[in-house]
Design an enzyme around this catalytic site. Structure first.
Site, PDB file in Angstrom:
ATOM      1  N   THR A 186       4.342 -13.094 -27.448  1.00  0.00           N
ATOM      2  CA  THR A 186       4.662 -11.749 -26.962  1.00  0.00           C
ATOM      3  C   THR A 186       3.361 -11.086 -26.519  1.00  0.00           C
ATOM      4  O   THR A 186       2.279 -11.484 -26.957  1.00  0.00           O
ATOM      5  CB  THR A 186       5.270 -10.897 -28.085  1.00  0.00           C
ATOM      6  OG1 THR A 186       4.300 -10.838 -29.137  1.00  0.00           O
ATOM      7  CG2 THR A 186       6.544 -11.502 -28.618  1.00  0.00           C
ATOM      8  N   GLU A 331      11.565 -12.672 -27.436  1.00  0.00           N
ATOM      9  CA  GLU A 331      12.254 -13.114 -28.653  1.00  0.00           C
ATOM     10  C   GLU A 331      13.708 -13.505 -28.417  1.00  0.00           C
ATOM     11  O   GLU A 331      14.351 -14.043 -29.310  1.00  0.00           O
ATOM     12  CB  GLU A 331      12.223 -11.982 -29.704  1.00  0.00           C
ATOM     13  CG  GLU A 331      10.864 -11.788 -30.369  1.00  0.00           C
ATOM     14  CD  GLU A 331       9.987 -10.774 -29.653  1.00  0.00           C
ATOM     15  OE1 GLU A 331      10.194 -10.578 -28.437  1.00  0.00           O
ATOM     16  OE2 GLU A 331       9.112 -10.183 -30.299  1.00  0.00           O
ATOM     17  N   LYS A 440      10.978  13.198 -29.869  1.00  0.00           N
ATOM     18  CA  LYS A 440      11.927  13.984 -30.661  1.00  0.00           C
ATOM     19  C   LYS A 440      11.540  15.450 -30.552  1.00  0.00           C
ATOM     20  O   LYS A 440      10.486  15.856 -31.029  1.00  0.00           O
ATOM     21  CB  LYS A 440      11.919  13.514 -32.119  1.00  0.00           C
ATOM     22  CG  LYS A 440      13.316  13.310 -32.623  1.00  0.00           C
ATOM     23  CD  LYS A 440      13.359  12.580 -33.932  1.00  0.00           C
ATOM     24  CE  LYS A 440      14.812  12.345 -34.316  1.00  0.00           C
ATOM     25  NZ  LYS A 440      14.950  11.745 -35.612  1.00  0.00           N
ATOM     26  N   TRP A 445      16.710  13.773 -29.736  1.00  0.00           N
ATOM     27  CA  TRP A 445      16.016  12.725 -29.001  1.00  0.00           C
ATOM     28  C   TRP A 445      16.073  12.958 -27.497  1.00  0.00           C
ATOM     29  O   TRP A 445      17.107  13.355 -26.958  1.00  0.00           O
ATOM     30  CB  TRP A 445      16.646  11.363 -29.307  1.00  0.00           C
ATOM     31  CG  TRP A 445      16.214  10.839 -30.646  1.00  0.00           C
ATOM     32  CD1 TRP A 445      15.475  11.509 -31.577  1.00  0.00           C
ATOM     33  CD2 TRP A 445      16.500   9.560 -31.185  1.00  0.00           C
ATOM     34  NE1 TRP A 445      15.288  10.705 -32.668  1.00  0.00           N
ATOM     35  CE2 TRP A 445      15.897   9.513 -32.462  1.00  0.00           C
ATOM     36  CE3 TRP A 445      17.196   8.451 -30.718  1.00  0.00           C
ATOM     37  CZ2 TRP A 445      15.974   8.388 -33.271  1.00  0.00           C
ATOM     38  CZ3 TRP A 445      17.276   7.333 -31.530  1.00  0.00           C
ATOM     39  CH2 TRP A 445      16.674   7.298 -32.793  1.00  0.00           C
TER      40      TRP A 445
HETATM   41  P1  AMP Z   1       8.895  -8.905 -23.313  1.00  0.00           P
HETATM   42  O1  AMP Z   1       9.084  -9.591 -24.601  1.00  0.00           O
HETATM   43  O2  AMP Z   1       7.469  -8.797 -22.900  1.00  0.00           O
HETATM   44  O3  AMP Z   1       9.737  -9.503 -22.240  1.00  0.00           O
HETATM   45  O4  AMP Z   1       9.369  -7.406 -23.492  1.00  0.00           O
HETATM   46  C1  AMP Z   1      10.651  -7.099 -23.969  1.00  0.00           C
HETATM   47  C2  AMP Z   1      10.869  -5.612 -23.884  1.00  0.00           C
HETATM   48  O5  AMP Z   1      10.875  -5.190 -22.523  1.00  0.00           O
HETATM   49  C3  AMP Z   1      12.198  -5.165 -24.409  1.00  0.00           C
HETATM   50  O6  AMP Z   1      12.205  -5.059 -25.816  1.00  0.00           O
HETATM   51  C4  AMP Z   1      12.374  -3.826 -23.720  1.00  0.00           C
HETATM   52  O7  AMP Z   1      11.639  -2.807 -24.384  1.00  0.00           O
HETATM   53  C5  AMP Z   1      11.745  -4.070 -22.376  1.00  0.00           C
HETATM   54  N1  AMP Z   1      12.781  -4.396 -21.391  1.00  0.00           N
HETATM   55  C6  AMP Z   1      13.191  -5.589 -20.965  1.00  0.00           C
HETATM   56  N2  AMP Z   1      14.151  -5.472 -20.027  1.00  0.00           N
HETATM   57  C7  AMP Z   1      14.360  -4.148 -19.863  1.00  0.00           C
HETATM   58  C8  AMP Z   1      15.230  -3.371 -19.041  1.00  0.00           C
HETATM   59  N3  AMP Z   1      16.065  -3.917 -18.168  1.00  0.00           N
HETATM   60  N4  AMP Z   1      15.165  -2.018 -19.164  1.00  0.00           N
HETATM   61  C9  AMP Z   1      14.312  -1.429 -20.035  1.00  0.00           C
HETATM   62  N5  AMP Z   1      13.462  -2.113 -20.811  1.00  0.00           N
HETATM   63  C10 AMP Z   1      13.481  -3.456 -20.742  1.00  0.00           C
END
Ligand code: AMP
Length: 541
Positions: A186, A331, A440, A445
Site C-alpha cells: 500500500t 487490500e 465534523k 459530518w
Molecule cells: P489504494 O490501496 O492505493 O488503491 O487506495 C485505496 C483507497 O482509494 C480507498 O480506500 C479509497 O479511499 C480510495 N478510492 C478508491 N477508489 C475510489 C473511488 N472510486 N472514489 C473515492 N475513493 C476511492
C-alpha cells in the site's frame, strides 16, 4: 458428502495457457520505455513466459521467493506476472513513484532476490542498490544494447539475454491454489507501506468476477488498455481479465501523457480502458483543445479516487464515452464495487441516472460490504447514514505480509477499509471520506469528497481539496484549497457562492485558499495529511 467434480487448482498460469490455446493470434501491443512499439501474440507471450520461468529456476528462484519489478505496463511486465507466478514464486510489483526511502524499505522488507527494472529506472536503481544488499541480481528489462558500460549493480544483465538462453519447453508445475502469486505494498500515507500478498485463487476469482458485465466487463471483442499501472494493484486485474477473455491488450508503457494515450487509443482500436480521474481530466482537456474525437473507445472505468460528476457528464456528452465509477483498494485486489445501473433504471435519461452512477457502486459477487457506527453496529442502508465501510470476501486481505501484527479485521472477520460511506436502499455505496479526513462541524459530518467534486465543476478550478480547520464555535469548518486552471482567474467569493444551493448551508466552505499545486501520494491521491500540516494554525477569516 463431497461433490464429484474435478479438483483442478486455480492458477494464473492456466489463464495464459487458455488464451494462448484459444486466442493464440490475439495481440499484445506495448509502447516500450526504449521508445518503440512492440507487437506480438498471446502464443508468443506464453513461449517467452516459459523461457523466463526457466531462467528464474536457473537463477535459483524457488517456490515463495519474491521477485521484484520496477516497471511500466509492457509485454515484459506481463511475462513477469505469469512467468514468476507460474513457477510458484511471487511477483512483487513496486511503485516507482514512492519516495526512495520507501522503496528501500519495501524491497528489503519483501526480501526480493531478483529485481527487474525498466530502462527509465536505471538512475533510480543505481541509488537503491547499495541500500538493498539482499538483491542478488538486477535485470534490465531491455536488450543488451541498453546495458550501461559501467554500473555498480550486482549481477546486472539484460532481460532479453536471459530469455535468449532458455527454451520454451516447459510445463507449469501444479500446486495448491492458495499459494501466493503476487505482492503489492500500500502507498502508506501515514505508516510504513504494508504488503498485500495475493494468492492464485484470489487472483483468478477476482479476474473472473471483474470480467462480468456488471463488474468491469470484458470480452473477446474488446481491445483493453489499462492506463492504471501494473505496479499499482495489478492494474486493477486487467492483465489477467484481458487474457482470460481473449481480449487484445494494449500497454501504454511510460507514455501516460494525453497525446501518447490518444495515439494508442486510435491506432490500436481500443474499446475499453481504465484509470484514475487525473488521467481522464488531462485527456478531456486535450480532446477539447484539438476538437478531437475517439473512433473506437466506448467505455472506461474510473476509480482510485472519486470521479467528479462533471468529468463523467463531459465524457458522455462531448466524447460519447461511458464512464463507470468503481471502488477498490490494494487490500481488495482491488475491485469491490462498480456503478452499473439496474433494470429499474432503464427509463432514466443519462442526466437522471447521473446521481446514481457517480456513486462508487454496487458490490460485485464475491465482495460483501456493510457500514457500521462508532459502536460497531451496522447502520441503515438508507443512503443517508454515514459509517465505517467494512468488506469481506475471497479476494480481501486477511493479514499483511510479514507484519507480525494482526491486520485490520474486526472480531467477526470483516476488513476495516478506513473509508466512510453511505449505502442506499438499492445497494449503491458512496464514499464520503477517508475516516481520517472526515470533517465534523458542530457534531455533524461534512463530506470533503462531495465538496471537492463540486469545486472541480467550476470552469476555473483545475484541482480542489477540502480539509477541516479548527473553529472556536463549530470545532471544525471546511477550508477549500484550490489550484486554478492555467490562465484563468477566479475570486474566492465567487467560488464560495458557487456552492450556494448545491449543498446544505452548513456544508459550504468558510474560506478559500489558492495554491500552485496540491500534495499527492505516489498513487496520485490527495495527501491530506500533508495539506493539514501546510495549513496547521490556519485561522478562519
Ligand atoms: P489504494 O490501496 O492505493 O488503491 O487506495 C485505496 C483507497 O482509494 C480507498 O480506500 C479509497 O479511499 C480510495 N478510492 C478508491 N477508489 C475510489 C473511488 N472510486 N472514489 C473515492 N475513493 C476511492
Amino acid at each position: 458428502m463431497l461433490g464429484l467434480m474435478m479438483a483442478d487448482q486455480l492458477r494464473v498460469a492456466s489463464v495464459l495457457e487458455h488464451v494462448a490455446k484459444w486466442h493464440g493470434d490475439t495481440e499484445i501491443v506495448s509502447r516500450l520505455p526504449e521508445g518503440s512499439i512492440h507487437r506480438y501474440t498471446y502464443a508468443a507471450a506464453r513461449q517467452r513466459s516459459k523461457q523466463l520461468a526457466q531462467a528464474l529456476l536457473k537463477a535459483g528462484i524457488q517456490n515463495g521467493d519474491r521477485v521484484g519489478t520496477l516497471a511500466w505496463n509492457t509485454h515484459r511486465h506481463f511475462e513477469l506476472y505469469f512467468g514468476v507466478a507460474g513457477i510458484g514464486a511471487v511477483c512483487h510489483t513496486i511503485n516507482p513513484r514512492l519516495f526512495p526511502e520507501q522503496l528501500v524499505y519495501i524491497i528489503n522488507h519483501a526480501q526480493d532476490r531478483l529485481l527487474f527494472f525498466d530502462l527509465t529506472f536505471l538512475p533510480l536503481v543505481e541509488k537503491l542498490a547499495p541500500l538493498c544488499p539482499k538483491v542478488e541480481k538486477w535485470v534490465l528489462m531491455a536488450g543488451s544494447q541498453h546495458l550501461p558500460a559501467t554500473s555498480g549493480l550486482p549481477g546486472l544483465c539484460s532481460y532479453e539475454d536471459l530469455l535468449a538462453a532458455e527454451s520454451a519447453d516447459y510445463e507449469w508445475p501444479m500446486f495448491d491454489e492458495n499459494t501466493a502469486c503476487s505482492l503489492c505494498y500500500t502507498s502508506g500515507t501515514t505508516d510504513q507501506p504494508k504488503g498485500v500478498l495475493y494468492s492464485h485463487r484470489s487472483t483468478v476469482l477476482h479476474a473472473l468476477s471483474i470480467s462480468l458485465p456488471d463488474g468491469l466487463g470484458c470480452s473477446a471483442r474488446d481491445v483493453v488498455m489499462p492506463v492504471v499501472p501494473m505496479f499499482h494493484v495489478n492494474a486493477w486485474g486487467l492483465p489477467y481479465a484481458a487474457p482470460l477473455n481473449g481480449a487484445k491488450l494494449v500497454l501504454p508503457g511510460a507514455g501516460m501523457d494525453a497525446a501518447s494515450l490518444y495515439e494508442l487509443f486510435e491506432t490500436e482500436g481500443v474499446t475499453f480502458s481504465a484509470g484514475v480521474p487525473t488521467i481522464w481530466l488531462g485527456l478531456l482537456q486535450f480532446m477539447r483543445e484539438g476538437q478531437r474525437r475517439f473512433t473506437t473507445l466506448q467505455r472506461t472505468i474510473v476509480g482510485g479516487s472519486s470521479c467528479p460528476p462533471a468529468l463523467m457528464a463531459a465524457f458522455e456528452n462531448e466524447l460519447g464515452v461511458t464512464i463507470t465509477h468503481a471502488w477498490g483498494m490494494t487490500e481488495t485486489s482491488p475491485l469491490g464495487t462498480s456503478g452499473h445501473l439496474k433494470a429499474k433504471h432503464r427509463n432514466l435519461t443519462p442526466a437522471e441516472s447521473l446521481p446514481i452512477r457517480v456513486k462508487q457502486g454496487r458490490a460485485i459477487f464475491g465482495v460483501d460490504m456493510k457500514i457500521v457506527g462508532d459502536d460497531g453496529r451496522e447502520l441503515s442502508q438508507d443512503g443517508v447514514a454515514f459509517g465505517d465501510l467494512l468488506v469481506r470476501g475471497p479476494w480481501v486481505v486477511r493479514d499483511y505480509f510479514g507484519s507480525g501484527t494482526p491486520g485490520e479485521l474486526t472480531a467477526d472477520g470483516w476488513f476495516r477499509t478506513g473509508d466512510v460511506a453511505t449505502i442506499d436502499p438499492d445497494g449503491y455505496m458512496q464514499i464520503t471520506d477517508r475516516s481520517k479526513d472526515v470533517i465534523k462541524s458542530g457534531g455533524e459530518w461534512i463530506s470533503s469528497i462531495d465538496l471537492e467534486n463540486l469545486a472541480v465543476a467550476h470552469p476555473a478550478v483545475a484541482e480542489a481539496a477540502v480539509i477541516g480547520v479548527p473553529s472556536a464555535k463549530w470545532a471544525e469548518r471546511p477550508l477549500l484549497v484550490v489550484v486554478r486552471r492555467p490562465g484563468m482567474d477566479v475570486a474566492a467569493q465567487e467560488l464560495l457562492d458557487f456552492f450556494r444551493g448545491k449543498v446544505a448551508k452548513f456544508w459550504e466552505p468558510d474560506a478559500v485558499e489558492f495554491v500552485e499545486q496540491l500534495p499527492h501520494t505516489a498513487t496520485g491521491k490527495l495527501l491530506k495529511t500533508q495539506l493539514r500540516k501546510d495549513f496547521a494554525g490556519y485561522e478562519l477569516p
